[in-house]
Design a protein around this motif. Structure first.
Motif, PDB file in Angstrom:
ATOM      1  N   ARG A   1       0.835  -1.209   0.000  1.00  0.00           N
ATOM      2  CA  ARG A   1       0.000   0.000   0.000  1.00  0.00           C
ATOM      3  C   ARG A   1       0.863   1.249   0.000  1.00  0.00           C
ATOM      4  O   ARG A   1       0.587   2.215  -0.703  1.00  0.00           O
ATOM      5  CB  ARG A   1      -0.922  -0.001   1.221  1.00  0.00           C
ATOM      6  CG  ARG A   1      -2.015  -1.060   1.132  1.00  0.00           C
ATOM      7  CD  ARG A   1      -2.899  -1.046   2.348  1.00  0.00           C
ATOM      8  NE  ARG A   1      -3.465   0.274   2.600  1.00  0.00           N
ATOM      9  CZ  ARG A   1      -4.090   0.584   3.726  1.00  0.00           C
ATOM     10  NH1 ARG A   1      -4.222  -0.314   4.675  1.00  0.00           N
ATOM     11  NH2 ARG A   1      -4.588   1.786   3.904  1.00  0.00           N
TER      12      ARG A   1
ATOM     13  N   ARG B   1       1.181   4.064  -3.106  1.00  0.00           N
ATOM     14  CA  ARG B   1       0.762   5.440  -2.878  1.00  0.00           C
ATOM     15  C   ARG B   1       1.892   6.417  -3.172  1.00  0.00           C
ATOM     16  O   ARG B   1       1.688   7.448  -3.804  1.00  0.00           O
ATOM     17  CB  ARG B   1       0.315   5.580  -1.425  1.00  0.00           C
ATOM     18  CG  ARG B   1      -0.310   6.918  -1.091  1.00  0.00           C
ATOM     19  CD  ARG B   1      -1.693   7.041  -1.686  1.00  0.00           C
ATOM     20  NE  ARG B   1      -2.240   8.367  -1.436  1.00  0.00           N
ATOM     21  CZ  ARG B   1      -3.514   8.590  -1.150  1.00  0.00           C
ATOM     22  NH1 ARG B   1      -4.368   7.602  -1.097  1.00  0.00           N
ATOM     23  NH2 ARG B   1      -3.944   9.818  -0.938  1.00  0.00           N
TER      24      ARG B   1
ATOM     25  N   THR C   1      -0.059   6.328   3.375  1.00  0.00           N
ATOM     26  CA  THR C   1      -0.938   5.612   2.451  1.00  0.00           C
ATOM     27  C   THR C   1      -2.281   6.293   2.337  1.00  0.00           C
ATOM     28  O   THR C   1      -3.038   6.008   1.424  1.00  0.00           O
ATOM     29  CB  THR C   1      -1.169   4.146   2.886  1.00  0.00           C
ATOM     30  OG1 THR C   1      -1.144   4.096   4.289  1.00  0.00           O
ATOM     31  CG2 THR C   1      -0.109   3.243   2.353  1.00  0.00           C
TER      32      THR C   1
END
Length: 1534
Positions: A1054, A1058, A1273
């Motif tokens: 994640r 991002r 994130t």
């Protein structure tokens, strides 16, 4: 006991210590309780002060202290004197032994007390009256002396000539009382107030080298611990104000915590460490005459002759370990005594517990015994708690010292090591030495004492086992020893995997560093996918190793958990086979001891593991510290050559970049200089094509290369050089700090320098002027600004010799001209200057030129001789004539041009936001995020398996006590005999922990009433419960490992996804270090530390619950004590957690600057050394380290503050249980089995309580890492990922570019960087873009590539609005050659074509076109490495490689941003030709600084203040009077 007392007092054994005899207090009672005990207490307390550190300032002599010190020593003499008549006179007060004991104790006490007062007087206590407690305790013996005086008076034998001995004792008694009176008067004497003391203390502190500069020491900034009383030290009362501040949320800055105690301050620690280092170095250098003067850290002596083979291989390098040992060893090893005492007291618990249970079973023993056992339990647990707590605290202090020493040694080494040997390590590795490796060394200090204390505990337990079951214990031990090699194998595998994992981690972090440093280029070329694939591949390898580690770990845990059961069963079987019969007491005791055996065995592998890890780290740091230092004495000739006018002379010298033995791996340039002499005050130009060795020549002068022979002489060597490197090095601090570079601010000089370096306009535009912060490596400045600030820094240093490596490359013609006139030929006109540049038009004014090629000086001469050899150099057309014609109004206009806005200045408002420091507790959201990362189903099953494991463990313990109770009911008499005869040290019985299922149901097991109890039945039930327990254990271990790895995978994926999609603005405003921190330390935490702590936390939670259930089941009355204690526990832990959390966060916030500063230092090493600023940087490192150590120290101490309070709660619980048990016993209520069970659990209560808080706080701290990754994130701004229209595969097929009213700002609230820009560029047109630095030229490209989203307006490519096209598609269809040539480590092939879409033939052809093929073949073809950031290539070659990369994209639109800034004229022409040839039918936009590069373009776009000022063909514009272009053209040709 009674008989000993009776012998000592000469009384009858029935009443050994009578209180009242013949109408007065009994003499023996008086001497023992009122004299010996107070004296012993006074002695113990006084001894606590013997270690008080001396005060820094001189303490003025004070009569009150002198009086007390003298009196104490007089009293010691008087008590000693009293012993003589006491032994002579038979008729006296009591038996001789008693008198000798009393007087001996008193003498010793007063002597210790006197010493303590002397030491306190010299410490910071000297300004006050000293601790009140000491004075109070000194008065305690007075009642005893007065009672004696009264006794003499009663018996009327005070003065009897018949008994001279008695009379002299009376006289001595009177003197003793008189002395004590003098002592009291001395104490009451007035002395200075506490306020004076504080002010003195502060002034002393501000005088310290390492107090924070400019920060007044406020009242909170008191010095930790120094000058505190013993009580305050044992209970950390001095921490209370700080804990309160933390609880109230007042701990916001690092300045809010206490200053370090004197002995822990970085300055004193490092002084001690370096003096030890020097002694060690001196010992190693007996055979060498001189110790190299250049470096306090001496690695290998370089020999002082110039021959390269003269490295003394004979001389051993200094070992870091031996220096640490010499500096801190004594203090560290002596702490072992505390540990030993603590361990021994640990054994007192089980032994006394056993006696107490026996006491409860027998009806015979007197009550006094029970009370004694209970008191013993209290005393043992109380003292043990104190000692263990102090031990941990002291060890923490030593670890702080070691940490300071190691970090500063690494930093110091980095400043002194020679550049050539530094290349063996990458930047990331060196920063890792300071972070990871130093931490591992520190952890070793903590585990070192375990290494000896665990075997010691093991031995004692074995002996006790032998006492219980005789030789049978060997059966169990054999089994245990069998497990050790298995464990060793597992540990080795873990170790191997760990090393592999760290390697993959290093690679991943290195990749990530490159990704972040080249983020703009990566976005321009849409290589995000390629990089994320590479990073993910590394991560996958890393996780594979992590998985192996976690599973092996699970096996380890299981083996140790199952061990106690297996071992005890093995022991019982052997015992039975040897023909003995098992009794319950035996089973009970053996089990308890086996439980005690497991603990040392269990932790031993980890301790060993820690030791091995520390060894690896120590070796890594050692390798770094053994690198060869720069030896300036051997490098430079110190004798002045005959012609004194020379500022610099090099004769017959050869230089290498890498040492000879390493050269085989890659071809590097050699530099040969036969004869070069530079006169003082001359301007020497150095020209030559790319990679010819211009920068190497400057490096040779500053001493960064390896000299192979010859001599180098520099006049005024200590002053250093004014160095402006080709890639400007900018610190992340304010612009002014960058220019001052540690020198005093001199307004006149500063203004002159800023003016000369054409920075005035830029500073006017920056949001805070010269106080604007620039980011890391100056990210928020344009290339030209960086170069000019670096130049200004060099000029401001006022050195004699200036080495300027192409400072004109990154600026436009007008500014370059200004720099040449005002700076190089202006401010610096009397200095010696060596200028390397490709912009030969500026070298006409030089005194001499050098033409360099292939590492040799080809020719020297005047500009007139040399310049024609350097190709193509623009002719200046009738310039003088135009100069004269310049009209006055035009000059006015020129000023206006100069004050234009500067595009990247707008970034300057974005400057780094301070790193967010979240307040308060870790949010529930974070736990939720982690729970989801693990997966709900998995998380629940982990919790359930834990429950089963705990329950089965507690039930097995309960089953044992049930067994013992049934025996004692069935055969009370036999058990009594057996118990009484065996003071068995049992009942640390039960393993610490437990949750219990409804016990009542099980309690109905019928108890056979016959005497022959079925031992087998009980053993079988016990065995099956234990088997179930081990099954649940293994289930839990594996589920847990699986869950945490799953979480680690999810979190990284994640985060990476991002960050890859984040906007460029985010990268500009966030220092790389901060993002890297998320990917290195925070992820390491999520991978390793968090699962480890979480595991312990869950075990502790379930353990505590189980324990409470068992204790209250065994002794319901204990509930009365537990409730208030629980409330107390809750409030203490809440108080602690608030503060601890803040302190940990402060620690993290102060940690980043140490590493940032370190990596900044490493990247600017050449500049720092050349300008002789190493000492200042070292001091800065000290300040940052000190700031961090303060937070760490207070954070560690807070943990001890908590620990001692919890230990006291534990002591109360144990004493309460013992007390209640005795009361129940008197009332005939108790069940000895259950009491034993409850007590044995209670003994571990403190460990569980403190374990629970510390594991909870640590887990919370580790959760901060999840919080930080979560924050990225969820919160980072990302680029729009949507794709509104599908474009054709060959779009843009024509290359038509239209800007329609484009408005763009770098951030909301900032002035517009482009302000309504409109123009059209037709297919296949070549357009040059010019304008002053900062007029918005580069911003056009950023807008075209959608690096920044527009405020309004549209940009059309072939009539399609670029806003509607997907980002990846848009960027992949355009080509750009960015300003900073960015290469990543990998082969040349990967750098040209990361996606691997092209054939080798195409790549070959491209390199040919860019005139790089020769250089590439020399390096070893397409697969040769370019090194970190392309360090194996010269800057010009890197630029060419970037050009080749752009040509390969075959896009219809090509943007060139000052691509030829670092290229010489000849190469430049070839490039222009290549671009023309390849992009004949394509649209080309070029931002140019050298106007001659765009004179042949179709049209020229002149930008001014973010608007289009002019757009026409170059011929038109140059002829049009008053046009901006014309003026730019002129200024470029002066």
């Amino acid at each position: 006991m009674e008989s000993i007392l009776a012998d000592l007092c000469g009384t009858s054994p029935d009443d050994p210590l009578p209180v009242w005899v013949h109408g007065s207090i009994g003499h023996c009672f008086n001497q023992l309780t009122l004299n010996v005990i107070p004296h012993a207490i006074l002695a113990a307390v006084s001894a606590c002060f013997l270690g008080t550190p001396r005060s820094g300032s001189r303490v003025p002599c004070r009569p009150s202290w002198g009086c007390r010190i003298t009196t104490s020593f007089i009293l010691a003499v008087l008590f000693l004197a009293d012993t003589i008549p006491a032994t002579i006179s038979q008729q006296g007060l009591g038996p001789v032994y008693l008198e000798v004991l009393v007087n001996g104790t008193a003498t010793l006490t007063w002597f210790t007390h006197g010493l303590a007062l002397l030491i306190l007087f010299r410490s910071s206590h000297g300004f006050t009256k000293g601790p009140v407690a000491l004075a109070f305790l000194a008065l305690l013996p007075i009642p005893s002396l007065i009672i004696k005086l009264v006794w003499y008076y009663h018996n009327k034998i005070a003065w009897s000539p018949a008994h001279p001995a008695t009379s002299s004792r009376f006289a001595i008694l009177c003197l003793q009382l008189a002395s004590l009176l003098v002592y009291v008067i001395g104490y009451l004497f007035p002395t200075t107030s506490r306020q004076d003391f504080l002010s003195i203390n502060h002034s002393w502190h501000q005088g310290q080298l390492i107090s924070e500069p400019g920060i007044p020491v406020s009242d909170q900034q008191r010095v930790a611990e120094d000058g505190e009383s013993w009580l305050s030290r044992f209970l950390y009362v001095w921490m209370n104000p700080l804990m309160k501040h933390g609880y109230q949320g007042k701990l916001k800055q690092p300045q809010d915590v206490y200053v370090l105690p004197r002995q822990l301050q970085a300055a004193s620690v490092c002084d001690r460490f370096y003096s030890c280092w020097q002694k060690a170095a001196a010992r190693h250098q007996v055979e060498e005459e001189t110790v190299s003067l250049t470096s306090p850290i001496i690695a290998r002596g370089d020999g002082s002759s110039n021959a390269p083979d003269n490295l003394h291989h004979a001389q051993k390098p200094v070992r870091l370990f031996s220096v640490l040992h010499a500096a801190f060893g004594l203090r560290f090893y002596s702490l072992g005594l505390l540990k030993l005492a603590g361990n021994l007291l640990g054994f007192s618990g089980p032994l006394l517990l056993n006696l107490l249970v026996n006491f409860m079973e027998s009806q015979e023993e007197p009550l006094s015994h029970g009370v004694l056992y209970a008191l013993g339990l209290f005393a043992g647990s109380f003292l043990g708690a104190l000692l263990r707590n102090q031990f941990t605290y002291e060890v923490n202090k030593v670890t702080l010292m070691v940490r300071a020493a190691v970090i500063s040694a690494i930093y110091r080494k980095a400043l002194r090591v020679s550049s050539s040997s530094l290349t063996r390590f990458t930047l990331g590795e060196i920063v890792n030495f300071m972070s990871t490796d130093a931490t591992r060394l520190v952890n070793f200090c903590i585990s070192f004492h375990e290494v000896w204390s665990l075997p010691f505990q093991f031995a004692i337990t074995l002996y006790l086992l032998y006492e219980q079951v005789g030789i049978a214990f060997l059966g169990g031990v054999a089994l245990t020893l069998l497990l050790v090699p298995i464990n060793k194998i597992i540990a080795n595998r873990i170790m191997m995997n760990n090393q592999e994992m760290l390697k993959h981690k290093d690679t991943r972090v290195k990749l990530m560093t490159e990704f972040l440093s080249g983020i703009r280029v990566i976005k321009f070329y849409t290589w995000e996918k390629h990089f994320s694939t590479r990073i993910n591949a590394c991560r996958a390898k890393e996780l594979q190793k992590l998985r192996a580690i976690q599973y092996l770990d699970a096996v380890c845990v299981y083996l140790w958990a199952a061990l106690p059961v297996v071992v005890s069963i093995a022991i019982f079987i052997t015992y039975v086979l040897l023909g003995h019969t098992l009794t319950a007491t035996k089973v009970f005791t053996a089990l308890a001891l086996v439980g005690m055996l497991i603990l040392p065995l269990n932790s031993f592998p980890w301790v060993l593991n820690g030791t091995l890890e520390a060894k690896v780290s120590l070796d890594r740091i050692q390798r770094f510290l053994e690198l060869v230092d720069q030896d300036l004495e051997a490098y430079y000739a110190l004798d002045v050559p005959s012609g004194t006018a020379a500022a610099m002379e090099i004769q017959c010298a050869a230089f290498l970049w890498t040492p000879v033995e390493e050269e085989s791996t890659m071809a590097t340039l050699e530099l040969h200089i036969e004869n070069l002499s530079v006169e003082k005050g001359m301007l020497l130009g150095v020209v030559g094509k790319i990679g010819s060795g211009k920068s190497s020549l400057l490096a040779a002068i500053t001493g960064e290369l390896i000299k192979q022979g010859g001599r180098v002489y520099i006049c005024d060597l200590e002053r250093g050089f004014g160095l402006a490197t080709q890639e400007p090095w900018i610190q992340s601090t304010t612009v002014r700090e960058n220019i001052l570079f540690g020198r005093e601010y001199d307004a006149r000089l500063y203004k002159e320098v800023v003016e000369a370096c054409a920075l005035s306009d830029d500073l006017n535009i920056l949001p805070a002027g010269d106080q604007t912060e620039v980011g890391e490596n100056g990210v928020t400045l344009s290339g030209g600004q960086k170069a000019r600030i670096a130049l200004a820094r060099a000029v401001y240093q006022e050195k004699e010799l200036y080495l300027l490596d192409d400072p004109l490359a990154a600026v436009d013609a007008e500014v370059a001209n200004h720099l040449m006139q005002k700076c190089i030929l202006g401010v610096l006109k009397h200095k010696t200057r060596i200028l390397c540049t490709h912009r030969t038009e500026f070298l006409k004014k030089a005194d001499a030129l050098l033409l360099v090629d292939n590492g040799r000086i080809v020719k020297t001469g005047t500009p007139a001789d040399i310049l024609p050899l350097v190709e193509a150099f623009p002719k200046s057309k009738d310039m003088d004539k135009r100069e004269k014609e310049k009209a006055p109004d035009e000059q006015g206009q020129e000023v206006a041009v100069e004050t234009e806005a500067k595009e990247s200045t707008q970034n300057n408002h974005l400057i780094h936001k301070e790193e967010e420091k979240k307040e308060g507790a870790v949010a529930f959201e974070v736990y939720k995020a982690y729970w989801l990362a693990v997966g709900s189903g998995l998380a629940l099953s982990i919790l359930f398996s834990l429950f089963l494991m705990q329950a089965s463990r507690n039930i097995s313990d309960w089953w044992l006590s049930h067994w013992i109770s049934s025996i004692s009911q069935a055969a009370n008499t036999s058990v009594m005999v057996c118990s009484a005869s065996l003071p068995s040290p049992h009942l640390l019985l039960f393993s610490v922990a437990g949750l219990v299922s409804p016990i009542q149901a099980l309690d109905t097991t019928p108890v056979p009433s016959n005497g022959s109890l079925d031992v087998n039945f009980y053993l079988i039930v016990y065995g099956s419960i234990a088997g179930a327990n081990s099954l649940f254990t293994i289930l839990r271990a594996f589920l847990f490992a699986y869950g945490t790895i799953r979480a680690a995978t999810v979190v990284h994926n994640r985060l990476l996804q991002r960050v890859i999609k984040a906007t460029v603005t985010f990268f500009d405003t966030t220092p790389t270090g901060r993002i890297l921190n998320r990917f290195s330390s925070d992820l390491y935490c999520v991978d390793n530390s968090l699962p480890f702590m979480l595991n312990i936390l869950l075990a502790n939670m379930y353990g505590l619950l189980g324990m409470l259930v068992i204790i209250t089941y065994g002794l319901p009355w204990i509930g009365l004590v537990l409730l208030p204690l629980a409330a107390l526990y809750f409030s203490i832990q809440r108080y602690y957690r608030c503060t601890s959390r803040e302190l940990k966060r402060l620690y993290s916030v102060t940690l980043s600057p140490i590493y940032t500063h370190f990596s900044e230092t490493l990247s600017g090493l050449c500049s720092i050394r050349a300008m002789r600023a190493t000492e200042r940087f070292e001091l800065e490192n000290h300040l940052r380290l000190e700031q961090n150590q303060r937070c760490l120290f207070v954070s560690n101490t807070a943990a001890q503050w908590l620990d001692i309070r919890l230990q006291m709660i534990g002591v109360v619980v144990i004493t309460a249980i013992a007390g209640i048990a005795i009361i129940q016993h008197q009332k005939q209520l108790g069940n000895p089995g259950l009491v034993g069970l409850a007590l044995s659990y209670a003994l571990s209560v403190t460990n569980l309580l403190s374990g629970l808080i510390s594991s909870f706080t640590l887990t919370e701290t580790m959760m901060v890492s999840v919080e930080r990754t979560e924050e990225y994130t969820t919160d980072i701004p990302t680029e729009p990922q949507d794709k509104l229209i599908q474009v054709a595969a060959d779009w843009p097929s024509q290359g038509l570019v239209e800007f329609q009213q484009v408005v763009l700002a770098y951030q909301v609230g900032l002035p517009n960087a482009l302000d309504g820009v409109s123009f059209t560029i037709y297919p296949g047109e070549k357009v040059g873009i010019v304008g002053r630095t900062g007029s918005g030229k580069s911003t056009l490209f950023l807008a075209l590539f959608r690096m920044l989203e527009l405020k309004s307006g549209r940009i059309l490519l072939d009539g399609v609005d670029s806003q509607l096209v997907g980002l990846e598609e848009l960027r992949s269809r355009l080509a750009i050659i960015p300003q900073d040539p960015f290469l990543f480590s990998g082969s040349i092939r990967e750098n040209l074509d990361p996606q691997g879409k092209r054939t080798d033939a195409e790549l070959h052809e491209m390199l040919e076109q860019c005139h790089l093929w020769d250089a590439v073949t020399q390096m070893g073809g397409l697969d040769s490495e370019v090194g970190e950031r392309g360090k194996n290539l010269s800057v010009g070659q890197r630029q060419l490689l970037c050009l080749a990369r752009a040509l390969l994209t075959q896009a219809k639109v090509l943007c060139i941003d000052e691509a030829t800034a670092n290229v010489d004229q000849k190469t430049d022409q070839l490039l222009q030709k290549t671009i023309r040839q390849w992009f004949a039918d394509k649209t080309v936009l070029t931002i140019a600084h050298r106007l001659n590069t765009i004179l042949d373009s179709d049209r020229v776009l002149v930008m001014q203040a973010g608007r289009v000022a002019e757009l026409d063909s170059p011929t038109h514009l140059s002829q049009k009077d008053g046009s901006l272009f014309q003026r730019l053209l002129h200024s470029g040709q002066q």
